[in-house]
Design a protein around this motif. Structure first.
Motif, PDB file in Angstrom:
ATOM      1  N   LEU A 271       0.840  -1.205   0.000  1.00  0.00           N
ATOM      2  CA  LEU A 271       0.000   0.000   0.000  1.00  0.00           C
ATOM      3  C   LEU A 271       0.874   1.255   0.000  1.00  0.00           C
ATOM      4  O   LEU A 271       0.641   2.181  -0.766  1.00  0.00           O
ATOM      5  CB  LEU A 271      -0.932  -0.018   1.219  1.00  0.00           C
ATOM      6  CG  LEU A 271      -2.022  -1.088   1.164  1.00  0.00           C
ATOM      7  CD1 LEU A 271      -2.617  -1.349   2.545  1.00  0.00           C
ATOM      8  CD2 LEU A 271      -3.117  -0.680   0.174  1.00  0.00           C
TER       9      LEU A 271
ATOM     10  N   SER B 250       3.729  -2.537  -6.538  1.00  0.00           N
ATOM     11  CA  SER B 250       2.522  -1.810  -6.119  1.00  0.00           C
ATOM     12  C   SER B 250       2.408  -0.470  -6.835  1.00  0.00           C
ATOM     13  O   SER B 250       1.363  -0.140  -7.403  1.00  0.00           O
ATOM     14  CB  SER B 250       2.582  -1.586  -4.608  1.00  0.00           C
ATOM     15  OG  SER B 250       1.761  -0.536  -4.191  1.00  0.00           O
ATOM     16  N   ALA B 251       3.495   0.278  -6.883  1.00  0.00           N
ATOM     17  CA  ALA B 251       3.466   1.598  -7.541  1.00  0.00           C
ATOM     18  C   ALA B 251       3.275   1.442  -9.038  1.00  0.00           C
ATOM     19  O   ALA B 251       2.524   2.189  -9.663  1.00  0.00           O
ATOM     20  CB  ALA B 251       4.748   2.362  -7.241  1.00  0.00           C
TER      21      ALA B 251
ATOM     22  N   ALA C 289       2.852   6.456  -1.996  1.00  0.00           N
ATOM     23  CA  ALA C 289       4.009   7.347  -2.196  1.00  0.00           C
ATOM     24  C   ALA C 289       4.069   7.803  -3.653  1.00  0.00           C
ATOM     25  O   ALA C 289       4.217   8.989  -3.945  1.00  0.00           O
ATOM     26  CB  ALA C 289       5.299   6.629  -1.824  1.00  0.00           C
ATOM     27  N   TYR C 290       3.867   6.839  -4.563  1.00  0.00           N
ATOM     28  CA  TYR C 290       3.954   7.210  -5.989  1.00  0.00           C
ATOM     29  C   TYR C 290       2.882   8.232  -6.337  1.00  0.00           C
ATOM     30  O   TYR C 290       3.126   9.224  -7.000  1.00  0.00           O
ATOM     31  CB  TYR C 290       3.825   5.961  -6.873  1.00  0.00           C
ATOM     32  CG  TYR C 290       3.960   6.306  -8.336  1.00  0.00           C
ATOM     33  CD1 TYR C 290       2.844   6.573  -9.128  1.00  0.00           C
ATOM     34  CD2 TYR C 290       5.226   6.471  -8.910  1.00  0.00           C
ATOM     35  CE1 TYR C 290       2.976   6.966 -10.448  1.00  0.00           C
ATOM     36  CE2 TYR C 290       5.375   6.860 -10.239  1.00  0.00           C
ATOM     37  CZ  TYR C 290       4.242   7.100 -11.000  1.00  0.00           C
ATOM     38  OH  TYR C 290       4.381   7.497 -12.308  1.00  0.00           O
TER      39      TYR C 290
ATOM     40  N   TYR D 244      -0.330   0.663  -9.656  1.00  0.00           N
ATOM     41  CA  TYR D 244      -1.175   1.860  -9.488  1.00  0.00           C
ATOM     42  C   TYR D 244      -1.050   2.783 -10.684  1.00  0.00           C
ATOM     43  O   TYR D 244      -2.040   3.285 -11.213  1.00  0.00           O
ATOM     44  CB  TYR D 244      -0.796   2.607  -8.204  1.00  0.00           C
ATOM     45  CG  TYR D 244      -1.699   3.802  -7.974  1.00  0.00           C
ATOM     46  CD1 TYR D 244      -1.344   5.079  -8.415  1.00  0.00           C
ATOM     47  CD2 TYR D 244      -2.957   3.634  -7.389  1.00  0.00           C
ATOM     48  CE1 TYR D 244      -2.200   6.157  -8.262  1.00  0.00           C
ATOM     49  CE2 TYR D 244      -3.811   4.701  -7.227  1.00  0.00           C
ATOM     50  CZ  TYR D 244      -3.435   5.963  -7.667  1.00  0.00           C
ATOM     51  OH  TYR D 244      -4.296   7.026  -7.523  1.00  0.00           O
TER      52      TYR D 244
ATOM     53  N   SER E 247       3.860   1.878  -1.127  1.00  0.00           N
ATOM     54  CA  SER E 247       4.548   2.193  -2.385  1.00  0.00           C
ATOM     55  C   SER E 247       3.625   2.945  -3.339  1.00  0.00           C
ATOM     56  O   SER E 247       3.984   3.990  -3.878  1.00  0.00           O
ATOM     57  CB  SER E 247       4.999   0.883  -3.032  1.00  0.00           C
ATOM     58  OG  SER E 247       5.227   1.018  -4.419  1.00  0.00           O
ATOM     59  N   ALA E 248       2.402   2.457  -3.504  1.00  0.00           N
ATOM     60  CA  ALA E 248       1.459   3.119  -4.433  1.00  0.00           C
ATOM     61  C   ALA E 248       1.050   4.480  -3.896  1.00  0.00           C
ATOM     62  O   ALA E 248       0.954   5.458  -4.645  1.00  0.00           O
ATOM     63  CB  ALA E 248       0.234   2.233  -4.642  1.00  0.00           C
TER      64      ALA E 248
ATOM     65  N   PHE F 150      12.673   7.289  -6.989  1.00  0.00           N
ATOM     66  CA  PHE F 150      11.601   6.281  -6.908  1.00  0.00           C
ATOM     67  C   PHE F 150      10.655   6.442  -8.092  1.00  0.00           C
ATOM     68  O   PHE F 150      10.357   5.483  -8.804  1.00  0.00           O
ATOM     69  CB  PHE F 150      10.862   6.454  -5.578  1.00  0.00           C
ATOM     70  CG  PHE F 150       9.650   5.584  -5.390  1.00  0.00           C
ATOM     71  CD1 PHE F 150       8.421   6.126  -5.056  1.00  0.00           C
ATOM     72  CD2 PHE F 150       9.736   4.212  -5.543  1.00  0.00           C
ATOM     73  CE1 PHE F 150       7.295   5.317  -4.860  1.00  0.00           C
ATOM     74  CE2 PHE F 150       8.627   3.391  -5.356  1.00  0.00           C
ATOM     75  CZ  PHE F 150       7.408   3.950  -5.023  1.00  0.00           C
TER      76      PHE F 150
ATOM     77  N   LEU G 157       7.510  -3.348  -3.173  1.00  0.00           N
ATOM     78  CA  LEU G 157       7.875  -1.929  -3.122  1.00  0.00           C
ATOM     79  C   LEU G 157       7.868  -1.291  -4.498  1.00  0.00           C
ATOM     80  O   LEU G 157       7.734  -0.091  -4.644  1.00  0.00           O
ATOM     81  CB  LEU G 157       9.248  -1.776  -2.479  1.00  0.00           C
ATOM     82  CG  LEU G 157       9.286  -1.976  -0.962  1.00  0.00           C
ATOM     83  CD1 LEU G 157      10.709  -2.215  -0.488  1.00  0.00           C
ATOM     84  CD2 LEU G 157       8.682  -0.754  -0.264  1.00  0.00           C
TER      85      LEU G 157
END
Lengths: 185, 185
Positions: free
Chosen positions: A75, B77-78, A80-81, B81, A77-78, B46, B74
């Protein structure tokens, strides 16, 4: 309620209610385990939950997202992105190469520890929002806060998808705001 | 080269070159460990790495992103998304509540296993792109492919941030495309 009128949190709650997998007696007898794997594996549900958690993290003035090993990575990581931030991987003991900073904490039986690299990352003075899937006893999140503070970072709050009531989790988190996406059960 | 002229992959490579933490003799003597924690903790780096991996996953027609426990979470997930997809958490043995599907694989010493829930998620016929931070021996990724195929999913390729040369990793991955962000060292 029409799709547009649904708030970000409403959509996320619907997704959690629809897709969470409940399993009795895991990891031990008497525990009802809430597995979010199906929520994350479904595009619409995953996006809805991340959007709500990002909204919450933004409210808490996040400058970095701290993800707890390992479900918090899925959760954090997404989130943050989406916010254009970095994700701080708060690892279980032994996963990171030395030198590291370590924070031990009590478990029901025995102890565990979390670690961060003590070089290559500077969180001093930064606002860090800690993200995990579930707030249960709060032991891991409490240890993560101490770990971050030992590196001069500041935990400006916690964002969780769900909370298991009755385990005193919030007592371990200190005087920081806690935002849980799903309504208390 | 001006900022605009830099491709997504160039920016990601710059980020990896600048921020990766190298540690000798971890987890054992003779191994040079490449820790991406500082890359992920830096917002610009990132985002650059996720953008490149998402571009690669899109080329491989991803319908779901498969993230390997735990460092693959890590990044996966991003990436999921960003592409508006779900993220399939491919877990280490014992982390998921039953019923699960299990795939064992050989380690240098002993065996390990990966698991997926056998209910609540349907990947039959879906194109899954597997994401992890490092391609080393390819053992875990190869096992993940078998696990997904045992659930009638299709692995349309692999996207990794970095590759450790000389370990025969690609031999374990079968006839699927492998995209590694950083140039071979």
């Amino acid at each position: 309620m029409s799709e547009q009128a649904l708030s970000t949190f409403d959509r996320a709650r619907e997704a959690l209610d629809k897709k969470t997998r409940y399993v009795q007696d895991f990891p031990e007898k008497g525990v009802l385990f809430e597995d979010l794997t199906p929520v994350l594996g479904d595009a619409e549900s995953f996006v809805a939950v991340v959007d709500a958690m990002a909204e919450a993290a933004e409210k808490l003035n996040a400058e970095i997202i701290g993800g707890l090993d390992a479900r918090g990575f899925l959760l954090g990581s997404a989130v943050a992105y989406k916010l254009g931030l970095g994700v701080l991987a708060i690892r279980k003991k032994g996963k990171l190469p030395p030198p590291v900073v370590t924070q031990e904490y009590e478990l029901e039986y025995g102890t565990a520890a979390l670690e961060l690299p003590s070089e290559g990352i500077d969180i001093a003075g930064k606002n860090i929002v800690l993200i995990d899937d579930v707030l249960a006893t709060g032991g891991t999140l409490g240890a993560a806060r101490k770990l971050i503070e030992s590196c001069d970072g500041h935990v400006s709050g916690y964002v969780l998808a769900i909370e298991v009531p009755g385990l005193g989790g919030r007592d371990n988190l200190g005087d920081r705001p806690v935002i849980v996406v799903r309504d208390p059960q």
